[in-house]
Design an enzyme around this catalytic site. Structure first.
Site, PDB file in Angstrom:
ATOM      1  N   ARG A 147      26.320  32.623  47.066  1.00 47.37           N
ATOM      2  CA  ARG A 147      25.741  32.911  45.739  1.00 47.37           C
ATOM      3  C   ARG A 147      25.546  31.629  44.922  1.00 47.37           C
ATOM      4  O   ARG A 147      24.602  31.532  44.147  1.00 47.37           O
ATOM      5  CB  ARG A 147      26.627  33.909  44.973  1.00 47.37           C
ATOM      6  CG  ARG A 147      26.370  35.345  45.397  1.00 47.37           C
ATOM      7  CD  ARG A 147      27.164  36.335  44.576  1.00 47.37           C
ATOM      8  NE  ARG A 147      26.716  37.690  44.889  1.00 47.37           N
ATOM      9  CZ  ARG A 147      27.409  38.784  44.642  1.00 47.37           C
ATOM     10  NH1 ARG A 147      28.602  38.709  44.062  1.00 47.37           N
ATOM     11  NH2 ARG A 147      26.931  39.971  44.941  1.00 47.37           N
ATOM     12  N   GLY A 184      25.332  46.179  45.134  1.00 48.25           N
ATOM     13  CA  GLY A 184      25.033  47.373  44.338  1.00 48.25           C
ATOM     14  C   GLY A 184      23.617  47.343  43.782  1.00 48.25           C
ATOM     15  O   GLY A 184      22.905  48.363  43.797  1.00 48.25           O
TER      16      GLY A 184
HETATM   17  N1  LIG Z   1      39.240  50.266  54.713  1.00 43.07           N
HETATM   18  C1  LIG Z   1      39.316  49.356  53.747  1.00 43.07           C
HETATM   19  N2  LIG Z   1      40.435  49.264  52.996  1.00 43.07           N
HETATM   20  C2  LIG Z   1      40.527  48.332  52.013  1.00 43.07           C
HETATM   21  N3  LIG Z   1      39.547  47.464  51.685  1.00 43.07           N
HETATM   22  C3  LIG Z   1      38.411  47.531  52.401  1.00 43.07           C
HETATM   23  C4  LIG Z   1      38.246  48.465  53.464  1.00 43.07           C
HETATM   24  N4  LIG Z   1      37.008  48.280  53.974  1.00 43.07           N
HETATM   25  C5  LIG Z   1      36.433  47.280  53.283  1.00 43.07           C
HETATM   26  N5  LIG Z   1      37.258  46.809  52.333  1.00 43.07           N
HETATM   27  C6  LIG Z   1      37.047  45.712  51.381  1.00 43.07           C
HETATM   28  O1  LIG Z   1      35.815  45.866  50.698  1.00 43.07           O
HETATM   29  C7  LIG Z   1      35.511  44.636  50.087  1.00 43.07           C
HETATM   30  C8  LIG Z   1      34.033  44.482  49.877  1.00 43.07           C
HETATM   31  O2  LIG Z   1      33.542  45.571  49.124  1.00 43.07           O
HETATM   32  P1  LIG Z   1      32.309  45.469  48.109  1.00 43.07           P
HETATM   33  O3  LIG Z   1      32.664  44.611  46.955  1.00 43.07           O
HETATM   34  O4  LIG Z   1      31.915  46.876  47.810  1.00 43.07           O
HETATM   35  O5  LIG Z   1      31.197  44.743  48.994  1.00 43.07           O
HETATM   36  P2  LIG Z   1      30.004  43.751  48.529  1.00 43.07           P
HETATM   37  O6  LIG Z   1      30.633  42.637  47.705  1.00 43.07           O
HETATM   38  O7  LIG Z   1      29.401  43.246  49.788  1.00 43.07           O
HETATM   39  O8  LIG Z   1      29.063  44.581  47.710  1.00 43.07           O
HETATM   40  C9  LIG Z   1      36.093  43.571  51.001  1.00 43.07           C
HETATM   41  O9  LIG Z   1      36.933  42.735  50.246  1.00 43.07           O
HETATM   42  C10 LIG Z   1      36.890  44.367  52.047  1.00 43.07           C
HETATM   43  O10 LIG Z   1      38.159  43.827  52.340  1.00 43.07           O
HETATM   44  O1  LIG Z   2      29.489  41.285  43.121  1.00 39.02           O
HETATM   45  C1  LIG Z   2      28.642  42.003  42.576  1.00 39.02           C
HETATM   46  O2  LIG Z   2      28.114  43.097  43.141  1.00 39.02           O
HETATM   47  P1  LIG Z   2      28.312  43.582  44.683  1.00 39.02           P
HETATM   48  O3  LIG Z   2      29.794  43.719  44.972  1.00 39.02           O
HETATM   49  O4  LIG Z   2      27.607  44.902  44.700  1.00 39.02           O
HETATM   50  O5  LIG Z   2      27.665  42.581  45.581  1.00 39.02           O
HETATM   51  C2  LIG Z   2      28.041  41.669  41.229  1.00 39.02           C
HETATM   52  O6  LIG Z   2      28.586  40.467  40.741  1.00 39.02           O
HETATM   53  C3  LIG Z   2      28.272  42.799  40.237  1.00 39.02           C
HETATM   54  O7  LIG Z   2      29.645  42.969  39.982  1.00 39.02           O
HETATM   55  P2  LIG Z   2      30.190  44.369  39.378  1.00 39.02           P
HETATM   56  O8  LIG Z   2      30.031  45.418  40.459  1.00 39.02           O
HETATM   57  O9  LIG Z   2      31.626  44.117  39.003  1.00 39.02           O
HETATM   58  O10 LIG Z   2      29.325  44.674  38.176  1.00 39.02           O
END
Ligand SMILES: Nc1ncnc2c1ncn2[C@@H]1O[C@H](COP(=O)(O)OP(=O)(O)O)[C@@H](O)[C@H]1O
Ligand SMILES: O=C(OP(=O)(O)O)[C@H](O)COP(=O)(O)O
Length: 400
Positions: free
Chosen positions: A38, A379
């Site tokens: 990022r 998201g």
């Molecule tokens: N079964 C699980 N239990 C706990 N944490 C999990 C599990 N599966 C995935 N995660 C966690 O989800 C996190 C990422 O989620 P999220 O923020 O929604 O993804 P992104 O940032 O790609 O949008 C990672 O830190 C990962 O460790």
């Molecule tokens: O990491 C973010 O989104 P993502 O986990 O969906 O990739 C953005 O910085 C938005 O963060 P937020 O879901 O706390 O508003």
């Protein structure tokens, strides 16, 4: 042609105070940035403004501190990586508004770069409070929004500022919208989506629209646990939002109606401790021990997901399938990412993935370059895919 103004329309930037909203919500471990994607993706815009003699004032959030300062969500630990990537020192302001911000901005010379502390340290940020927006705007002559990955939030620094200052889309904002439109406007079918990760409550609602857009939906990570619980399974001590069972059931019903196949894990890698190399075992999802946590999908689930990818011609992916930061709970995410990358390389699949942690997971799997497109957004990407207008983008259009 974009229907909003871009940096090309901003006129000479020499001496101008440019409030540049970026997304620095990067994965960190022990105070160090573990994936700088990022940061790297916004560096060209920072340099472009600085090279023109603009004063670059970076606004960003980190974590979810709920409107109060919390040292664990400070942006300060990111400064070293940011300076290294920008290629010159970046100053730091201890607050994003008020005296601390004003004096940090006042000290800038043309071409300097300044990072202000977490915008979410103030309740006005997430409330999109006009007074807080005004306080942010006091330090800028113009506003550039480069945070596509936070554009689904109607916050003061992502939406409000575009309404009170001359507002422009940054290069990354433009590039993300262009790439997603080109890659996914009329995707080759079947389309498979993989949604995993940990942000269950903020992402579950959008699955209801997503099932109308895709042919198969793989649910993994913490999101899957919520669905397994909704099916009456005991998920033990797993990350699970039990009060969202009704929502999960509604989504499963909507999927049936729209002929979207939902694929949930059939087996899981479970452990009793949330740490690397914790003792673990693979169990069917209806036999999760009550004192254990699901931390990854099992081998049978991986095979099912790989098989579904083989049937698809387009893949969209947000959210890791497991706690990929901890070995061996990265196994499912890595295996599926490598399988999708191989299909992409062979010309059999268009693969688009996004999200702060998802990008880190793909890099960890060694396939960050092999996907057709990797977005910084998770998201926001999913909401864009649903067809929703993102508030951060809409506010720029209104200024167009
Ligand atoms: N079964 C699980 N239990 C706990 N944490 C999990 C599990 N599966 C995935 N995660 C966690 O989800 C996190 C990422 O989620 P999220 O923020 O929604 O993804 P992104 O940032 O790609 O949008 C990672 O830190 C990962 O460790
Ligand atoms: O990491 C973010 O989104 P993502 O986990 O969906 O990739 C953005 O910085 C938005 O963060 P937020 O879901 O706390 O508003």
């Amino acid at each position: 042609m974009p229907d909003f103004r871009t940096l090309d329309d901003a006129g000479p930037l020499q001496g101008k105070r440019v409030l540049l909203r970026v997304d620095l919500n990067v994965p960190m471990e022990a105070g160090r940035v573990t994936d700088a994607t990022r940061i790297e993706r916004v560096v060209p815009t920072i340099r472009e403004i600085a090279d023109q003699g603009g004063k670059v004032i970076l606004l960003a959030h980190f974590g979810r501190p709920k409107g109060k300062p919390d040292p664990k969500d400070s942006l300060k630990p990111i400064l070293a990586t940011l300076s290294e990537k920008v290629g010159k020192p970046v100053a730091f302001g201890e607050d994003c508004v008020g005296e601390a911000a004003a004096s940090a901005v006042g000290a800038l010379k043309d071409g300097d770069v300044l990072l202000l502390e977490n915008t979410r340290y103030h309740a006005g940020e997430e409330k999109n409070d006009p007074d807080f927006t005004k306080a942010l705007a006091a330090n800028g002559d113009l506003y550039v929004n480069e945070a596509f990955s936070a554009a689904h939030r109607a916050h003061a620094s992502t939406e409000g500022l575009a309404r009170v200052l001359p507002a422009y889309a940054g290069r990354l904002m433009q590039a993300e919208l262009d790439a997603l439109t080109k890659g996914l406007e009329s995707p080759a079918r079947p389309v498979i989506a993989i949604v995993g990760g940990a942000k269950v409550s903020t992402k579950i609602d959008l699955l209801e629209n997503l099932v109308a857009k895709v042919d198969m939906l793989v649910i993994g990570g913490g999101m899957a646990n919520t669905f397994l619980h909704a099916q009456g399974k005991d998920v033990g001590k797993s990350l699970c939002e039990k009060d969202l069972s009704d929502t999960a059931q509604r989504i499963m019903a909507a999927a049936k109606e729209k002929n979207c196949t939902i694929i949930l894990p059939a087996d899981a890698l479970v452990a009793r401790e949330f740490k690397a190399n914790a003792e673990n075992e693979t169990v069917p999802v209806d036999a999760v021990p009550s004192d254990a946590m699901i931390l990854d999908v099992g081998a049978a689930s991986m095979a099912t997901i790989d098989g579904a990818i083989d049937e698809a011609r387009t893949l969209v992916w947000n959210g890791p399938l497991g706690a990929f930061e901890l070995t061996p709970f990265d196994t499912g995410t890595v295996a599926v990412a490598q399988h999708a990358a191989a299909r992409t390389k062979a010309g059999q699949l268009v693969s688009v993935a996004g999200g702060g942690d998802t990008v880190a997971a793909l890099n960890h799997a060694g396939v960050g370059e092999a996907f057709s497109y990797v977005s910084t957004a998770g998201g926001a990407f999913l909401e864009w895919l649903e067809g929703k207008e993102l508030p951060g983008v809409e506010a720029l259009r209104a200024k167009g």
